[in-house]
Design a protein around this motif. Structure first.
Motif, mmCIF file in Angstrom:
data_model
loop_
_atom_site.group_PDB
_atom_site.id
_atom_site.type_symbol
_atom_site.label_atom_id
_atom_site.label_comp_id
_atom_site.label_asym_id
_atom_site.label_seq_id
_atom_site.Cartn_x
_atom_site.Cartn_y
_atom_site.Cartn_z
ATOM 1 N N SER A 102 -18.227 5.956 -7.079
ATOM 2 C CA SER A 102 -18.252 5.742 -5.638
ATOM 3 C C SER A 102 -16.844 5.561 -5.098
ATOM 4 O O SER A 102 -16.520 6.013 -3.997
ATOM 5 C CB SER A 102 -19.106 4.518 -5.296
ATOM 6 N N VAL A 103 -15.984 4.904 -5.870
ATOM 7 C CA VAL A 103 -14.602 4.710 -5.438
ATOM 8 C C VAL A 103 -13.871 6.045 -5.405
ATOM 9 O O VAL A 103 -13.132 6.343 -4.474
ATOM 10 C CB VAL A 103 -13.876 3.730 -6.390
ATOM 11 N N SER A 111 -5.074 9.332 -2.517
ATOM 12 C CA SER A 111 -4.754 8.897 -3.873
ATOM 13 C C SER A 111 -4.107 7.521 -3.884
ATOM 14 O O SER A 111 -4.200 6.798 -4.883
ATOM 15 C CB SER A 111 -3.837 9.920 -4.557
ATOM 16 N N ASP A 112 -3.434 7.138 -2.787
ATOM 17 C CA ASP A 112 -2.818 5.812 -2.725
ATOM 18 C C ASP A 112 -3.878 4.716 -2.772
ATOM 19 O O ASP A 112 -3.732 3.721 -3.482
ATOM 20 C CB ASP A 112 -1.985 5.665 -1.454
ATOM 21 N N LYS A 113 -4.947 4.892 -1.997
ATOM 22 C CA LYS A 113 -6.031 3.900 -1.995
ATOM 23 C C LYS A 113 -6.692 3.833 -3.362
ATOM 24 O O LYS A 113 -7.028 2.753 -3.852
ATOM 25 C CB LYS A 113 -7.074 4.251 -0.922
ATOM 26 N N LEU A 114 -6.884 4.995 -3.965
ATOM 27 C CA LEU A 114 -7.491 5.038 -5.289
ATOM 28 C C LEU A 114 -6.615 4.310 -6.301
ATOM 29 O O LEU A 114 -7.099 3.518 -7.106
ATOM 30 C CB LEU A 114 -7.703 6.492 -5.716
ATOM 31 N N ARG A 116 -4.381 1.956 -5.699
ATOM 32 C CA ARG A 116 -4.386 0.515 -5.436
ATOM 33 C C ARG A 116 -5.650 -0.130 -5.970
ATOM 34 O O ARG A 116 -5.611 -1.236 -6.507
ATOM 35 C CB ARG A 116 -4.240 0.249 -3.932
ATOM 36 N N HIS A 117 -6.777 0.551 -5.822
ATOM 37 C CA HIS A 117 -8.032 0.016 -6.335
ATOM 38 C C HIS A 117 -7.977 -0.126 -7.857
ATOM 39 O O HIS A 117 -8.371 -1.160 -8.415
ATOM 40 C CB HIS A 117 -9.194 0.918 -5.955
ATOM 41 N N ILE A 118 -7.470 0.906 -8.519
ATOM 42 C CA ILE A 118 -7.418 0.887 -9.983
ATOM 43 C C ILE A 118 -6.459 -0.200 -10.470
ATOM 44 O O ILE A 118 -6.769 -0.954 -11.393
ATOM 45 C CB ILE A 118 -6.989 2.262 -10.512
ATOM 46 N N LEU A 119 -5.296 -0.288 -9.824
ATOM 47 C CA LEU A 119 -4.306 -1.268 -10.250
ATOM 48 C C LEU A 119 -4.777 -2.700 -10.020
ATOM 49 O O LEU A 119 -4.309 -3.627 -10.689
ATOM 50 C CB LEU A 119 -2.988 -1.020 -9.511
ATOM 51 N N ARG A 143 -0.330 6.004 -10.591
ATOM 52 C CA ARG A 143 -0.241 6.714 -9.303
ATOM 53 C C ARG A 143 -0.134 8.222 -9.508
ATOM 54 O O ARG A 143 -0.734 9.002 -8.753
ATOM 55 C CB ARG A 143 0.944 6.177 -8.492
ATOM 56 N N GLU A 144 0.625 8.643 -10.512
ATOM 57 C CA GLU A 144 0.740 10.083 -10.798
ATOM 58 C C GLU A 144 -0.611 10.657 -11.205
ATOM 59 O O GLU A 144 -0.981 11.763 -10.799
ATOM 60 C CB GLU A 144 1.772 10.319 -11.903
ATOM 61 N N ILE A 145 -1.348 9.915 -12.012
ATOM 62 C CA ILE A 145 -2.670 10.378 -12.441
ATOM 63 C C ILE A 145 -3.607 10.479 -11.240
ATOM 64 O O ILE A 145 -4.358 11.457 -11.108
ATOM 65 C CB ILE A 145 -3.249 9.441 -13.512
ATOM 66 N N CYS A 146 -3.578 9.483 -10.369
ATOM 67 C CA CYS A 146 -4.438 9.514 -9.181
ATOM 68 C C CYS A 146 -4.108 10.702 -8.291
ATOM 69 O O CYS A 146 -5.010 11.352 -7.750
ATOM 70 C CB CYS A 146 -4.301 8.207 -8.401
ATOM 71 N N ASP A 147 -2.812 10.997 -8.125
ATOM 72 C CA ASP A 147 -2.421 12.181 -7.351
ATOM 73 C C ASP A 147 -3.038 13.436 -7.959
ATOM 74 O O ASP A 147 -3.594 14.285 -7.244
ATOM 75 C CB ASP A 147 -0.891 12.330 -7.338
ATOM 76 N N ALA A 148 -2.943 13.564 -9.284
ATOM 77 C CA ALA A 148 -3.463 14.757 -9.958
ATOM 78 C C ALA A 148 -4.979 14.831 -9.848
ATOM 79 O O ALA A 148 -5.537 15.903 -9.574
ATOM 80 C CB ALA A 148 -3.028 14.755 -11.423
ATOM 81 N N VAL A 149 -5.670 13.707 -10.066
ATOM 82 C CA VAL A 149 -7.140 13.693 -10.004
ATOM 83 C C VAL A 149 -7.620 14.128 -8.630
ATOM 84 O O VAL A 149 -8.517 14.971 -8.491
ATOM 85 C CB VAL A 149 -7.682 12.295 -10.352
ATOM 86 N N VAL A 150 -7.021 13.543 -7.583
ATOM 87 C CA VAL A 150 -7.433 13.865 -6.216
ATOM 88 C C VAL A 150 -7.112 15.315 -5.878
ATOM 89 O O VAL A 150 -7.936 16.035 -5.299
ATOM 90 C CB VAL A 150 -6.742 12.909 -5.219
#
Length: 245
Positions: A102-103, A111-114, A116-119, A143-150
């Motif tokens: 859901s997140v 990706s920034d919000k994602l 921040r949630h993970i961290l 953060r790099e991983i979140c950018d790639a995932v999104v």
């Protein structure tokens, strides 16, 4: 265990699950994120051949993203033991159950919000004993991983039962999309480093530009007898610059 082996054996599978979950956009599988990649796939198909193909394809994606992390670890001014500890912490963080589908769905274009949630999700226990340098590397890698995932999930064709099979049949096309995204992200990192965008207005300008690309850099063909994966293109790739003489 050497850093490369940690990235391949631990971080890459966690990235693969995150990309698959973001693409499926299915709240019902959120509780499955902590289990194996094949367990998540099994929620969508009972075909053993499909399961194996999906696992291979998303495992390849996870490995490609993990490979892009190698230079980030290499330039960190830390001993190898600290880098290895950070890599293990990243893998554990991505596999935490608090990183729910859901997140990923709610933040699939931010990706920034994602990140921040993970961290903020139980990382205080995972990173116990880390100094400032380890924490900085840990945050940057997440953060790099979140950018790639999104970026990858947003450029793949929207999931339906029909596209599920088609994506499998056109594996090379999907991997080409992934590689193009990773190449662009690498260029963004290099530009940011040259322009020193870590602080100030320039940093937010760069993040805004990347957000615009995620939302609007899409060209979709209608009415053409093309496959689903061939119907979606990057606008920046499809656009032809005109010249006048």
């Amino acid at each position: 265990m050497p850093l490369i082996e940690i990235l391949v054996a631990n971080v890459a599978p966690a990235i693969a699950k995150a990309v698959l979950t973001a693409w499926l956009r299915d709240h019902s599988i959120s509780s499955q994120l902590g289990s194996s990649l094949i367990d998540i796939i099994a929620k969508k198909t009972e075909d053993s051949f499909q399961k194996n193909r999906v696992e291979r394809q998303f495992s390849n994606i996870g490995e490609k993203v993990a490979e892009e992390l190698v230079p980030i670890f290499a330039e960190a001014p830390l001993p190898n033991s600290s880098k290895e500890a950070v890599a293990f912490a990243v893998a554990q963080t991505l596999n935490e159950s608090t990183m729910e589908a859901s997140v990923l769905v709610e933040n699939d274009l931010d990706s920034d919000k994602l990140a921040r949630h993970i961290l903020a999700s139980r990382t205080h226990t995972i990173t116990v004993g880390f100094g400032d340098s380890e924490l900085a590397l840990f945050g940057r890698v997440v953060r790099e991983i979140c950018d790639a995932v999104v970026d990858i999930a947003s450029q793949m064709p929207g999931f339906t039962e029909r596209t599920f099979g088609e994506v499998l049949r056109r594996e090379s096309d999907i991997l080409a999309i992934v590689q193009n995204i990773l190449d662009e992200n690498r260029l963004h990192r290099e530009e940011s480093k040259r322009a020193n965008l870590e602080n100030g207005a320039a940093y937010y300008e760069e993040k805004y530009r990347r957000q615009v690309i995620r939302r609007l850099d899409v060209l979709e063909l209608f009415g053409a007898p093309a496959t689903v994966t061939n119907r979606r293109h990057r606008l920046s790739t499809a656009y032809v610059t005109l010249s006048v003489e």
